[in-house]
Design an enzyme around this catalytic site. Structure first.
Site, PDB file in Angstrom:
ATOM      1  N   PRO A  21      35.446  20.971  -0.015  1.00  0.00           N
ATOM      2  CA  PRO A  21      35.608  22.160   0.807  1.00  0.00           C
ATOM      3  C   PRO A  21      36.932  22.902   0.612  1.00  0.00           C
ATOM      4  O   PRO A  21      37.983  22.285   0.453  1.00  0.00           O
ATOM      5  CB  PRO A  21      35.503  21.625   2.243  1.00  0.00           C
ATOM      6  CG  PRO A  21      35.707  20.159   2.141  1.00  0.00           C
ATOM      7  CD  PRO A  21      35.210  19.767   0.779  1.00  0.00           C
ATOM      8  N   ASN A  22      36.808  24.210   0.623  1.00  0.00           N
ATOM      9  CA  ASN A  22      37.932  25.160   0.565  1.00  0.00           C
ATOM     10  C   ASN A  22      38.572  25.292  -0.814  1.00  0.00           C
ATOM     11  O   ASN A  22      39.445  26.132  -1.005  1.00  0.00           O
ATOM     12  CB  ASN A  22      39.015  24.819   1.619  1.00  0.00           C
ATOM     13  CG  ASN A  22      38.456  24.831   3.019  1.00  0.00           C
ATOM     14  OD1 ASN A  22      37.862  25.829   3.431  1.00  0.00           O
ATOM     15  ND2 ASN A  22      38.585  23.740   3.748  1.00  0.00           N
ATOM     16  N   ARG A  30      44.083  30.404  -0.567  1.00  0.00           N
ATOM     17  CA  ARG A  30      44.525  29.432   0.437  1.00  0.00           C
ATOM     18  C   ARG A  30      45.910  28.867   0.103  1.00  0.00           C
ATOM     19  O   ARG A  30      46.157  28.455  -1.038  1.00  0.00           O
ATOM     20  CB  ARG A  30      43.491  28.295   0.580  1.00  0.00           C
ATOM     21  CG  ARG A  30      43.619  27.195  -0.435  1.00  0.00           C
ATOM     22  CD  ARG A  30      42.569  26.111  -0.318  1.00  0.00           C
ATOM     23  NE  ARG A  30      42.818  25.169   0.752  1.00  0.00           N
ATOM     24  CZ  ARG A  30      42.497  23.871   0.676  1.00  0.00           C
ATOM     25  NH1 ARG A  30      41.946  23.367  -0.422  1.00  0.00           N
ATOM     26  NH2 ARG A  30      42.729  23.079   1.687  1.00  0.00           N
ATOM     27  N   TYR A  48      48.920  25.126  -3.126  1.00  0.00           N
ATOM     28  CA  TYR A  48      47.869  25.001  -4.148  1.00  0.00           C
ATOM     29  C   TYR A  48      48.027  25.979  -5.321  1.00  0.00           C
ATOM     30  O   TYR A  48      47.229  25.932  -6.251  1.00  0.00           O
ATOM     31  CB  TYR A  48      46.498  25.200  -3.487  1.00  0.00           C
ATOM     32  CG  TYR A  48      46.215  24.145  -2.427  1.00  0.00           C
ATOM     33  CD1 TYR A  48      46.023  22.808  -2.791  1.00  0.00           C
ATOM     34  CD2 TYR A  48      46.164  24.475  -1.073  1.00  0.00           C
ATOM     35  CE1 TYR A  48      45.787  21.832  -1.829  1.00  0.00           C
ATOM     36  CE2 TYR A  48      45.922  23.511  -0.104  1.00  0.00           C
ATOM     37  CZ  TYR A  48      45.735  22.192  -0.489  1.00  0.00           C
ATOM     38  OH  TYR A  48      45.496  21.227   0.459  1.00  0.00           O
ATOM     39  N   ASN A  72      37.348  15.838  -6.556  1.00  0.00           N
ATOM     40  CA  ASN A  72      38.387  16.199  -5.590  1.00  0.00           C
ATOM     41  C   ASN A  72      37.637  16.466  -4.287  1.00  0.00           C
ATOM     42  O   ASN A  72      37.108  17.556  -4.090  1.00  0.00           O
ATOM     43  CB  ASN A  72      39.153  17.442  -6.045  1.00  0.00           C
ATOM     44  CG  ASN A  72      40.253  17.806  -5.044  1.00  0.00           C
ATOM     45  OD1 ASN A  72      40.293  17.272  -3.927  1.00  0.00           O
ATOM     46  ND2 ASN A  72      41.130  18.710  -5.435  1.00  0.00           N
ATOM     47  N   ALA A  83      39.320  17.826   1.914  1.00  0.00           N
ATOM     48  CA  ALA A  83      39.564  17.197   3.229  1.00  0.00           C
ATOM     49  C   ALA A  83      38.669  15.983   3.473  1.00  0.00           C
ATOM     50  O   ALA A  83      39.041  15.078   4.230  1.00  0.00           O
ATOM     51  CB  ALA A  83      39.378  18.226   4.342  1.00  0.00           C
ATOM     52  N   HIS A 117      39.820  12.164   3.331  1.00  0.00           N
ATOM     53  CA  HIS A 117      40.455  11.429   4.428  1.00  0.00           C
ATOM     54  C   HIS A 117      39.491  11.061   5.544  1.00  0.00           C
ATOM     55  O   HIS A 117      39.896  10.448   6.520  1.00  0.00           O
ATOM     56  CB  HIS A 117      41.616  12.271   4.982  1.00  0.00           C
ATOM     57  CG  HIS A 117      42.402  12.976   3.926  1.00  0.00           C
ATOM     58  ND1 HIS A 117      43.151  12.299   2.987  1.00  0.00           N
ATOM     59  CD2 HIS A 117      42.509  14.301   3.588  1.00  0.00           C
ATOM     60  CE1 HIS A 117      43.705  13.175   2.153  1.00  0.00           C
ATOM     61  NE2 HIS A 117      43.330  14.387   2.500  1.00  0.00           N
ATOM     62  N   ASP A 157      30.412   5.809   0.139  1.00  0.00           N
ATOM     63  CA  ASP A 157      29.189   5.010  -0.034  1.00  0.00           C
ATOM     64  C   ASP A 157      28.307   5.553  -1.154  1.00  0.00           C
ATOM     65  O   ASP A 157      27.688   4.779  -1.892  1.00  0.00           O
ATOM     66  CB  ASP A 157      28.390   4.962   1.277  1.00  0.00           C
ATOM     67  CG  ASP A 157      28.988   3.989   2.289  1.00  0.00           C
ATOM     68  OD1 ASP A 157      29.913   3.235   1.920  1.00  0.00           O
ATOM     69  OD2 ASP A 157      28.531   3.993   3.445  1.00  0.00           O
ATOM     70  N   GLU A 199      39.502  10.170  -9.062  1.00  0.00           N
ATOM     71  CA  GLU A 199      39.803  11.037  -7.914  1.00  0.00           C
ATOM     72  C   GLU A 199      40.983  11.926  -8.278  1.00  0.00           C
ATOM     73  O   GLU A 199      41.980  11.440  -8.822  1.00  0.00           O
ATOM     74  CB  GLU A 199      40.151  10.125  -6.721  1.00  0.00           C
ATOM     75  CG  GLU A 199      40.635  10.841  -5.494  1.00  0.00           C
ATOM     76  CD  GLU A 199      41.107   9.843  -4.410  1.00  0.00           C
ATOM     77  OE1 GLU A 199      41.152   8.606  -4.680  1.00  0.00           O
ATOM     78  OE2 GLU A 199      41.439  10.305  -3.312  1.00  0.00           O
ATOM     79  N   HIS A 254      43.610  15.163  -6.900  1.00  0.00           N
ATOM     80  CA  HIS A 254      44.112  16.088  -5.878  1.00  0.00           C
ATOM     81  C   HIS A 254      45.145  16.992  -6.516  1.00  0.00           C
ATOM     82  O   HIS A 254      46.018  16.498  -7.257  1.00  0.00           O
ATOM     83  CB  HIS A 254      44.747  15.331  -4.707  1.00  0.00           C
ATOM     84  CG  HIS A 254      43.779  14.420  -4.038  1.00  0.00           C
ATOM     85  ND1 HIS A 254      42.807  14.887  -3.186  1.00  0.00           N
ATOM     86  CD2 HIS A 254      43.583  13.085  -4.139  1.00  0.00           C
ATOM     87  CE1 HIS A 254      42.070  13.868  -2.779  1.00  0.00           C
ATOM     88  NE2 HIS A 254      42.512  12.769  -3.351  1.00  0.00           N
ATOM     89  N   SER A 284      47.499  18.718  -4.932  1.00  0.00           N
ATOM     90  CA  SER A 284      48.793  18.453  -4.295  1.00  0.00           C
ATOM     91  C   SER A 284      49.037  16.941  -4.259  1.00  0.00           C
ATOM     92  O   SER A 284      48.120  16.156  -4.509  1.00  0.00           O
ATOM     93  CB  SER A 284      48.794  19.023  -2.873  1.00  0.00           C
ATOM     94  OG  SER A 284      47.858  18.319  -2.062  1.00  0.00           O
ATOM     95  N   ARG A 343      52.714  14.635   1.994  1.00  0.00           N
ATOM     96  CA  ARG A 343      52.385  15.678   2.971  1.00  0.00           C
ATOM     97  C   ARG A 343      52.231  15.039   4.356  1.00  0.00           C
ATOM     98  O   ARG A 343      52.928  14.073   4.662  1.00  0.00           O
ATOM     99  CB  ARG A 343      51.125  16.427   2.504  1.00  0.00           C
ATOM    100  CG  ARG A 343      51.341  17.155   1.169  1.00  0.00           C
ATOM    101  CD  ARG A 343      50.097  17.881   0.705  1.00  0.00           C
ATOM    102  NE  ARG A 343      49.702  18.917   1.661  1.00  0.00           N
ATOM    103  CZ  ARG A 343      48.532  19.576   1.608  1.00  0.00           C
ATOM    104  NH1 ARG A 343      47.679  19.307   0.637  1.00  0.00           N
ATOM    105  NH2 ARG A 343      48.242  20.488   2.518  1.00  0.00           N
ATOM    106  N   ARG A 365      47.012  12.646   5.527  1.00  0.00           N
ATOM    107  CA  ARG A 365      46.516  12.799   4.138  1.00  0.00           C
ATOM    108  C   ARG A 365      46.798  11.562   3.293  1.00  0.00           C
ATOM    109  O   ARG A 365      46.350  11.451   2.161  1.00  0.00           O
ATOM    110  CB  ARG A 365      47.135  14.026   3.477  1.00  0.00           C
ATOM    111  CG  ARG A 365      46.675  15.326   4.084  1.00  0.00           C
ATOM    112  CD  ARG A 365      47.167  16.536   3.307  1.00  0.00           C
ATOM    113  NE  ARG A 365      47.226  17.685   4.186  1.00  0.00           N
ATOM    114  CZ  ARG A 365      46.198  18.484   4.469  1.00  0.00           C
ATOM    115  NH1 ARG A 365      45.030  18.290   3.904  1.00  0.00           N
ATOM    116  NH2 ARG A 365      46.333  19.496   5.303  1.00  0.00           N
TER     117      ARG A 365
END
Ligand code: DQA
Length: 140
Positions: free
Chosen positions: A10-11, A18, A23, A74, A77, A80, A87, A98, A100, A102, A107, A111
């Site tokens: 998301p986002n 954003r 970012y 990625n 949100a 977390h 699963d 994985e 990210h 940032s 942070r 996070r």
């Protein structure tokens, strides 16, 4: 040719708009272009998927079963919060990296914990777009 599924949560479609201080100013289209070009130069086939919806991400991970050789994710949100995404990754059993943009360890406190790290073979954070290129290299 190895097939890698890249999933962005998301986002991330709002990259460039954003929180540019965190970012950066580059757009989501630019991220897709970077991933596609890096994959082509490494001889990897990629499909890139973005969704703002947890269930859609779970569906996409399940669809990867027997169709892809690895996943780069990625989860944004959902990193977390999402036991469902953890699963799903465990269920399909594909090697997963994985990413990210940032550095989630530098942070807010909330996070610092990642459900996805409980499964991912590798976590790359704080390297911006280069993190995805590094993740692709994992599959060479
Ligand atoms: C992110 C970090 C997450 O904490 C955040 O919720 C995101 C993006 C990153 O790429 O740095 O949306 O996954």
């Amino acid at each position: 040719m190895k097939k890698i599924l890249v999933i962005n949560g998301p986002n991330l479609n709002f990259l460039g708009i954003r929180e540019p201080a965190i970012y950066g100013n580059n757009t989501y289209a630019a991220l897709e272009d970077t991933i596609q070009k890096a994959a082509t130069s490494m001889g990897l086939e990629v499909e890139i998927y973005q969704s703002n919806h947890e269930g859609c991400i779970v569906d996409k991970i399940q669809e990867a079963y027997n169709r892809f050789d690895g996943i780069i994710i990625n989860p944004a949100a959902y990193t977390h919060t999402s036991i469902a995404i953890l699963d799903a990754l465990k269920a399909v059993g594909l090697p997963t990296v994985e990413v990210h943009l940032s550095d989630i360890n530098c942070r807010e406190e909330f996070r610092k914990f990642s459900y996805i790290s409980l499964y991912a073979a590798k976590t790359i954070c704080g390297k911006g777009f280069d993190g995805y290129t590094e993740a692709l290299k994992f599959f060479l």
